[in-house]
Design an enzyme around this catalytic site. Structure first.
Site, PDB file in Angstrom:
ATOM      1  N   ARG A 139       0.783  -1.153  -0.160  1.00 23.19           N
ATOM      2  CA  ARG A 139      -0.011  -0.035  -0.173  1.00 23.19           C
ATOM      3  C   ARG A 139       0.904   1.170  -0.020  1.00 23.19           C
ATOM      4  NH1 ARG A 139      -4.376   0.418   4.968  1.00 23.19           N
ATOM      5  NH2 ARG A 139      -2.318   0.667   5.822  1.00 23.19           N
ATOM      6  N   THR A 143      -0.819   7.552  -1.065  1.00 20.51           N
ATOM      7  CA  THR A 143      -2.237   7.242  -1.742  1.00 20.51           C
ATOM      8  C   THR A 143      -3.052   6.346  -1.360  1.00 20.51           C
ATOM      9  OG1 THR A 143      -1.681   5.936  -3.198  1.00 20.51           O
ATOM     10  CG2 THR A 143      -1.159   8.215  -3.944  1.00 20.51           C
ATOM     11  N   ASP A 192      -0.811  -3.450  12.874  1.00 23.99           N
ATOM     12  CA  ASP A 192      -0.456  -4.008  11.579  1.00 23.99           C
ATOM     13  C   ASP A 192      -0.073  -5.548  11.751  1.00 23.99           C
ATOM     14  OD1 ASP A 192       1.732  -4.922   9.349  1.00 23.99           O
ATOM     15  OD2 ASP A 192       1.621  -2.709   8.900  1.00 23.99           O
ATOM     16  N   ASP A 198       3.334  -7.082  10.629  1.00 23.34           N
ATOM     17  CA  ASP A 198       4.418  -6.556  11.528  1.00 23.34           C
ATOM     18  C   ASP A 198       4.244  -7.651  12.922  1.00 23.34           C
ATOM     19  OD1 ASP A 198       5.679  -4.910  10.112  1.00 23.34           O
ATOM     20  OD2 ASP A 198       4.807  -3.022  11.256  1.00 23.34           O
TER      21      ASP A 198
END
Length: 209
Positions: free
Chosen positions: A104, A108, A200, A203
């Protein structure tokens, strides 16, 4: 039209609560992601077609049921989707595995594809796309678009946690895809993270920051 299922099974919800806890270590997080995926696979494969086969038990000959034709292909969206694959394979060891790599763009929030490798016979298989988080929906939409180019029988998407924004985006872009979630959370924050979420997923699975 594809269906949307938010799974409320007590075992899934219990494990999900531990998964969300910020004190849960990477090792335990990986195990929980796998276990939740395994439990979700049970429901996501409920409508796989069956065929009659003749077998012999220790007592007699009988007609039994087996999954008909080609089975499943599971396609994780890299990298976090890898954490769900073993859970699916525990239930369906014969499933083929493809991979789609997307990241990602931090500015944006749009997906950028960097890898795509799918089974050669994916057009003859039911495809289960997996990714722990459905946030903006961009990665899932793009991954499913790539798979559709190969003409699979049917596509299902399975995630651990979804944001309403991502769920709506995926449903609108691919209305024919069945969507399975363990939880539908409140919203996305300004950084594109699901709230309350679990942080996340990549992670936490791999112990990176």
């Amino acid at each position: 039209m594809g269906k949307i299922m938010i799974m409320d099974h007590p075992l899934i919800q219990h494990k999900l609560s531990i998964l969300r806890d910020k004190s849960t270590a990477s090792k335990d997080f990986r195990i929980l992601i796998e276990e939740i995926a395994m439990l979700m696979t049970y429901e996501a494969t409920r409508d796989l077609p069956l065929t009659d086969v003749e077998i012999e038990t220790p007592i007699t000959i009988m007609t039994a049921k087996k999954i008909s034709g080609k089975k499943l292909a599971v396609v994780p969206i890299l990298r976090a989707g890898i954490g769900m694959v073993d859970g699916v394979l525990n239930m369906i060891p014969s499933a083929r595995v493809g991979h789609i790599g997307l990241y990602r763009d931090p500015e944006t929030l749009q997906p950028v594809e960097y890898y795509c490798k799918l089974p050669a016979d994916i057009g003859e298989r039911e495809v289960l796309v997996v990714d722990p988080m459905l946030a903006t929906g961009g990665s899932a939409i793009d991954a499913i678009s790539q798979i559709k180019k190969r003409g699979p029988k049917h596509i299902k998407f399975m995630c651990t946690i979804a944001a309403p924004e991502g769920l709506d985006a995926l449903k609108n872009s691919h209305p024919d895809v069945d969507i399975y979630c363990a939880a539908l959370d409140e919203k996305l924050n300004d950084h594109g993270y699901i709230v309350p979420g679990l942080g996340d997923a990549g992670d936490r699975i791999f112990g990176t920051k």
